[in-house]
Design a protein around this motif. Structure first.
Motif, short mmCIF file in Angstrom:
data_model
loop_
_atom_site.label_atom_id
_atom_site.label_comp_id
_atom_site.label_asym_id
_atom_site.label_seq_id
_atom_site.Cartn_x
_atom_site.Cartn_y
_atom_site.Cartn_z
N LEU A 221 0.84 -1.19 0.00
CA LEU A 221 0.00 0.00 0.00
C LEU A 221 0.88 1.24 0.00
CD1 LEU A 221 -2.82 1.37 0.35
CD2 LEU A 221 -2.48 1.19 2.83
N ALA A 222 0.50 2.20 -0.82
CA ALA A 222 1.16 3.51 -0.83
C ALA A 222 0.16 4.54 -0.31
CB ALA A 222 1.64 3.88 -2.22
N VAL A 223 0.40 5.08 0.86
CA VAL A 223 -0.47 6.10 1.44
C VAL A 223 -0.06 7.45 0.88
CG1 VAL A 223 -1.26 7.18 3.57
CG2 VAL A 223 -0.74 4.74 3.54
N VAL A 224 -0.97 8.12 0.22
CA VAL A 224 -0.68 9.40 -0.41
C VAL A 224 -0.46 10.46 0.67
CG1 VAL A 224 -1.55 11.23 -1.89
CG2 VAL A 224 -1.94 8.84 -2.50
N THR A 225 0.68 11.11 0.62
CA THR A 225 0.99 12.16 1.60
C THR A 225 1.26 13.51 0.94
OG1 THR A 225 3.37 11.67 1.58
CG2 THR A 225 2.03 10.43 3.14
N GLY A 226 1.39 13.53 -0.40
CA GLY A 226 1.73 14.77 -1.09
C GLY A 226 0.56 15.49 -1.70
N ARG A 227 -0.65 15.13 -1.29
CA ARG A 227 -1.83 15.83 -1.80
C ARG A 227 -2.00 17.18 -1.10
NH1 ARG A 227 -5.41 12.06 -0.91
NH2 ARG A 227 -5.25 11.17 -3.00
N PHE A 228 -2.30 18.22 -1.85
CA PHE A 228 -2.49 19.56 -1.27
C PHE A 228 -3.71 19.58 -0.37
CE2 PHE A 228 -4.25 23.87 -1.37
CZ PHE A 228 -3.15 24.61 -0.98
N ASP A 229 -3.55 20.13 0.83
CA ASP A 229 -4.64 20.24 1.79
C ASP A 229 -5.05 21.71 1.87
OD1 ASP A 229 -6.26 20.46 4.10
OD2 ASP A 229 -5.33 18.70 4.99
N PRO A 230 -6.24 22.06 1.40
CA PRO A 230 -6.63 23.47 1.39
C PRO A 230 -6.74 24.09 2.78
CG PRO A 230 -8.49 22.06 0.82
CD PRO A 230 -7.28 21.18 0.83
N LEU A 232 -4.67 23.48 5.28
CA LEU A 232 -3.32 23.74 5.77
C LEU A 232 -2.51 24.60 4.81
CD1 LEU A 232 -2.53 20.13 7.05
CD2 LEU A 232 -3.21 22.11 8.42
N GLY A 233 -2.94 24.69 3.57
CA GLY A 233 -2.21 25.48 2.59
C GLY A 233 -0.94 24.81 2.09
N ARG A 234 -0.77 23.55 2.38
CA ARG A 234 0.36 22.77 1.92
C ARG A 234 0.01 21.30 2.05
NH1 ARG A 234 4.84 23.73 6.77
NH2 ARG A 234 3.37 23.82 8.51
N SER A 235 0.84 20.44 1.53
CA SER A 235 0.56 19.01 1.60
C SER A 235 0.91 18.47 2.98
CB SER A 235 1.36 18.26 0.53
OG SER A 235 2.74 18.24 0.88
N HIS A 236 0.42 17.27 3.25
CA HIS A 236 0.75 16.64 4.53
C HIS A 236 2.24 16.28 4.57
CE1 HIS A 236 -3.67 15.65 4.08
NE2 HIS A 236 -3.59 16.55 5.03
N HIS A 237 2.82 15.98 3.42
CA HIS A 237 4.26 15.73 3.37
C HIS A 237 5.03 16.99 3.75
CE1 HIS A 237 8.13 14.21 2.03
NE2 HIS A 237 8.29 15.33 1.35
N SER A 257 9.19 19.89 0.18
CA SER A 257 9.08 19.75 -1.28
C SER A 257 7.63 19.74 -1.74
CB SER A 257 9.77 18.47 -1.74
OG SER A 257 11.12 18.45 -1.32
N LEU A 258 7.38 20.39 -2.87
CA LEU A 258 6.06 20.39 -3.50
C LEU A 258 5.83 19.09 -4.24
CD1 LEU A 258 6.15 23.96 -5.11
CD2 LEU A 258 5.17 23.33 -2.90
N GLY A 259 4.56 18.78 -4.49
CA GLY A 259 4.23 17.70 -5.40
C GLY A 259 3.93 16.38 -4.76
N PRO A 260 3.67 15.37 -5.61
CA PRO A 260 3.24 14.05 -5.12
C PRO A 260 4.28 13.38 -4.23
CG PRO A 260 2.85 14.29 -7.49
CD PRO A 260 3.68 15.46 -7.08
N GLN A 261 3.80 12.77 -3.18
CA GLN A 261 4.62 11.98 -2.26
C GLN A 261 3.74 10.88 -1.70
OE1 GLN A 261 7.84 12.41 -1.57
NE2 GLN A 261 8.20 14.41 -2.53
N SER A 262 4.36 9.80 -1.25
CA SER A 262 3.59 8.73 -0.61
C SER A 262 4.48 7.98 0.36
CB SER A 262 3.01 7.77 -1.64
OG SER A 262 4.04 7.13 -2.37
N SER A 263 3.86 7.28 1.29
CA SER A 263 4.55 6.42 2.24
C SER A 263 4.18 4.98 1.94
CB SER A 263 4.17 6.77 3.68
OG SER A 263 4.70 8.01 4.06
#
Length: 888
Positions: A221-230, A232-237, A257-263
């Motif tokens: 499983l890849a948990v998405v962490t780089g999605r923008f959170d409106p 917080l104004g930034r991603s969870h990463h 860092s900006l952009g897609p990330q996952s754990s």
């Protein structure tokens, strides 16, 4: 930053006045906080991550779960990282543990998780789980982990490690093993049955995952962490990298860092009845809905509660729709209804006999979370302050409280009180009574609190008693156990009724309670407002200098010991100071008197210490005592850990001076320059052996004028922490080339990569180290000058070392180096890179990964004797090493 002070206390992690370990509010508060809280209201997700140390956690996964998924999330670290190194200051051991505890609390404030610990003490690097279990006690630490699982009740456990040798560090292996055992055993009532007597019920988690950063191809499983959170104004990463950067003592600063990330994580096990399918998500196959929680109570009760459940969810949907960025107050009416309905559901569950059950707990928590969100959208703020943050027993505190109705809704029935420990005398009166409290107005209180005469100092609960080997001793039944620090001494509590106009079937008058820790508010002219926790201190603090004595066996002349006595009392205090000398030693004079004129005052007195006859080698102790006129004795000293990125932490220490007597000689008239790196005890160690030492700052280094020096010693991690030292490296090598001795203590990978050595060297990744402090030492060349000048070094000089032999050994080196020492851990091949010596021009260059920085504070004789030899080397005794076809 470590400094002696006149206080004793505990690190407080109180972002918004809650107990340390509780979930943290984001720094923005207001509408952002309300939105994040609303995310938690429609469901009951819980995630517990388990690792060994501060920094083992996947902060991105924590942030995504806590901030993004609305899951109650926590990180359980087996220990506080006491055995590591320190990039930002001199603290090691328990002091470093307090620094890293504070860093974890600061990190959790950002990523939204809670923080917990077991009783395990980080004794340093080990290569096997067996050694860690032997030192900690397998059942003891398993008890702590199972207890936390049962109290936190996670649906999902994420293990940071696999529990196999693949994890490297033996403590990592233990964390992986215990995470699996806790998953399997926490639901078994026959395992640690005594927990039930404490009201802690068995709990079976649904899923067990582990992190796969060491083997990413194994992930399911890849948990998405780089999605923008409106919100917080930034991603969870990005939030996580901000959180990760709080681990400053471990040089963990990260870019956001900006952009897609996952754990990436691997599903390891599931509980019976759980069907995760294709593992489509962290909670796939786990019913975390509130409807599922209610259904677990039985069909009859679930049907009876169905109308209330529908009303609760309808109110939540309305709150989400009406939460505005510019004006969140329209969300207040549906939140009032959500809170009242959650309370009603909880009451029905309790009445039906589910008072201690999972469903009642879930709705009790939904009500509390809803109250917090309601207070945010309604603009209600509470502040309770004290005029002094550092007080002593018997002192009277002046308190001020304010309740600000900053929103658009009236408040009535305001009643304030102070929550305090037993014996605290409190008077608390409203001085600006307004009923109702109209929007925009502030209700104020003033009061006094008398600190009980028998109130103990605010020592961290896990430091209240001496350690049992490599384990902390927690007070029996203490409510703080497993938390980062003690709960606050005093809390302000205000009850009131919030009146929210009804509309669309929502709103009304709802009784609410707010609590906040009492803190001190100060103002710095440069940086502005700051807050400090309220701490009770002992009246006197006693601090000797030096903190430890190393006494060469042939030295008979007296040495001075100074004792600083500091007062936290507002009154004048007279005291008598004395040293309690071991047999065969005397101090002159026998006692000294001091007068301390109020809070913050101190006095320093000196004693001449010397042997009274023939000196015998050994380890002794000199007691340091201050006695007041009424006969009360004070023996402890206190260090204040005061770094800008963590809450102030206060470390109690005994004031006794360890005295280590052994034969050691250094070259006569030796002049040493010392370039301090991240912090070690080398300067004091050399001075105690009678060496003249000058600390070299940036200006002296860049000037490169070292003609008055015989030796230059570089402290640990100097090339990482001292850019001036890196810039001056050519000048330092010139010093050696011209006839000086340059001693370089352990550095990390920057050292070989930067080409700082005079001839090529390499370090393996991971670096070679020997962790068994009792492992045999073999002198490859017993007649090497490092072993015979001036102190004859033998294998016995490696007895009594603490924590480890050394780290960041060289793995390969140019043939011009000599490597006279072999060390090895059990079951491994000998390592020769702990000590390398090379002739450079007319001088000498020495690199050593031996952990002198750990041995100096412990007064280990052999380490002093060997270090004395290193700085006493005569380059004339060395010739260039013969050419070799390949490295040893």
């Amino acid at each position: 930053m470590l400094r002696s002070w006149w206080m004793i206390g505990v690190l407080m992690g109180l972002a918004a006045g809650g107990a340390p370990g509780q979930e943290q509010a984001p720094p923005d508060g207001g509408v952002v906080n309300a939105g994040l809280l609303i995310r938690q209201l429609d469901g009951a997700k819980r995630v517990l991550m388990i690792g060994a140390h501060p920094d083992d956690e996947d902060t991105s996964l924590l942030a995504a779960a806590a901030r993004g998924m609305g899951a109650r999330t926590a990180y359980l670290a087996l220990n506080r990282g006491e055995g590591g190194q320190n990039l930002i200051g001199p603290e090691l051991g328990e002091g470093l543990g307090l620094v890293r505890t504070g860093e974890l609390v600061s990190a959790r404030r950002l990523d939204g998780a809670e923080q917990y610990f077991t009783r395990a003490y980080d004794f340093g690097y080990t290569k096997t789980a067996e050694e860690a279990f032997a030192l900690w006690g397998r059942e003891l630490v398993l008890d702590d982990v199972v207890r936390r699982v049962r109290e936190f009740r996670p649906h999902v456990i994420v293990s940071a490690f696999s529990g196999t040798p693949q994890d490297g560090h033996g403590q990592h292996q233990v964390a992986g093993i215990l995470a699996r055992e806790a998953f399997e055993k926490a639901g078994d009532p026959n395992v640690f049955p005594e927990h039930r007597g404490e009201g802690i019920e068995p709990w079976q988690p649904s899923k067990l995952y582990r992190l796969t950063y060491r083997d990413p191809q194994a992930a399911t499983l890849a948990v998405v962490t780089g999605r923008f959170d409106p919100l917080l104004g930034r991603s969870h990463h990005q939030v996580a990298m901000d959180s990760r950067s709080q681990h400053r003592s471990q040089d963990m600063g990260r870019a956001q860092s900006l952009g897609p990330q996952s754990s990436a994580i691997l599903l390891v096990a599931v509980a019976p009845g759980v069907e995760p399918g294709e593992d489509a998500g962290l909670f796939a196959g786990v019913d975390t809905t509130l409807a599922g929680v209610v259904a677990s109570t039985g069909d009859g009760l679930a049907r009876a509660l169905q109308p209330l459940m529908e009303r609760y969810r309808e109110a939540l949907r309305a709150a989400e729709r009406s939460l505005g960025a510019l004006d969140p107050s329209p969300a207040a009416p549906p939140l009032v209804t959500a809170v009242e309905t959650a309370r009603e559901i909880e009451g029905a569950l309790v009445a039906a006999g589910a008072g201690g059950g999972e469903a009642a707990r879930v709705f009790r928590r939904r009500a509390r979370l809803g109250e917090r969100a309601l207070l945010d959208v309604a603009g209600i703020r509470l502040d309770v302050r004290v005029e002094d943050d550092l007080v002593v027993p018997g002192e009277v505190l002046i308190l001020d409280g304010e309740l600000w109705n900053g929103g658009p809704f009236p408040v009535s029935g305001v009643a304030a009180e102070l929550l305090r420990g037993q014996g605290w005398g409190v008077t608390y009166a409203q001085t600006d009574a307004q009923d109702p409290l109209a929007p925009g107005r502030i209700a104020r209180w003033t009061g006094e609190a008398l600190v009980p005469e028998d109130e103990p100092a605010s020592v961290p609960y896990f430091l209240a008693q001496p350690r049992d080997g490599e384990r902390y001793v927690w007070p029996q039944g203490a409510p703080d156990r497993g938390l980062p620090a003690n709960r606050p001494l005093l809390k302000g509590r205000v009850e009131f009724v919030l009146h929210v106009p009804e509309g669309d079937g929502f709103g009304g008058a709802v009784p609410l309670v707010m609590e906040r820790a009492v803190t001190y508010r100060g103002v710095d002219k440069a940086s502005g407002e700051f807050r400090k926790p309220l701490l009770v201190l002992p009246m006197l603090s006693v601090s000797p200098e030096p903190a430890g004595l190393v006494w060469p066996l042939d030295r008979t002349e007296p040495r001075e010991v100074r004792v600083r006595v500091s007062s936290a009392s507002p009154e004048t205090v007279d005291a008598t100071v004395r040293l309690e000398m071991p047999a065969g030693w005397v101090s002159q004079p026998a006692t000294r008197r001091v007068r301390l004129a109020g809070e913050g005052s101190d006095a320093s007195v000196g004693f001449s210490v010397a042997p009274s006859g023939v000196i015998s080698p050994g380890h002794f102790e000199i007691g340091v005592v201050a006695t007041t006129a009424d006969g009360e004795e004070f023996r402890g000293r206190v260090d204040v850990l005061d770094y800008p990125h963590i809450d102030r932490a206060l470390l109690p220490s005994p004031s006794a001076i360890p005295l280590s007597v052994f034969p050691v000689q250094v070259a006569a008239g030796l002049r040493v320059g010392y370039v301090m790196g991240s912090g070690d005890g080398g300067v004091d160690a050399l001075r105690q052996m009678g060496v003249q030492v000058e600390e070299l700052g940036p200006e002296r280094l860049m000037a490169g004028d070292f003609d008055d020096l015989d030796v230059i010693v570089l402290g640990v991690r100097v090339y990482e922490t001292r850019p001036d030292a890196a810039a001056a490296n050519a000048t330092l090598l010139d010093f050696a080339d011209g006839g000086g001795v340059l001693v370089v203590q352990y550095n990390k990978y920057e050292y070989p990569q930067g080409g700082f050595a005079p001839y090529p060297v390499e370090m393996a990744r991971p670096h070679d180290r020997v962790t068994d402090e009792a492992s045999p030492a073999r002198l490859m060349d017993p007649d090497s000058p490092v072993f015979r000048q001036l102190n004859r070094i033998g294998p016995e000089d490696f007895d009594g070392w603490v924590q480890e032999r050394g780290l960041y050994f060289l793995s390969r080196w140019d043939p011009r180096y000599s490597a006279p020492l072999a060390l090895q851990d059990p079951g491994e091949e000998p390592k020769l890179g702990s000590l390398a010596v090379a002739r450079v021009g007319e001088g000498l260059y020495i690199y050593t990964g031996l952990a002198f920085f750990r041995q100096f504070p412990a007064g280990v004789p052999g380490a002093y004797r060997l270090f004395a030899n290193l700085v006493s080397q005569d380059p004339a005794d060395w010739v260039p090493a013969p050419a070799q076809d390949e490295n040893p």
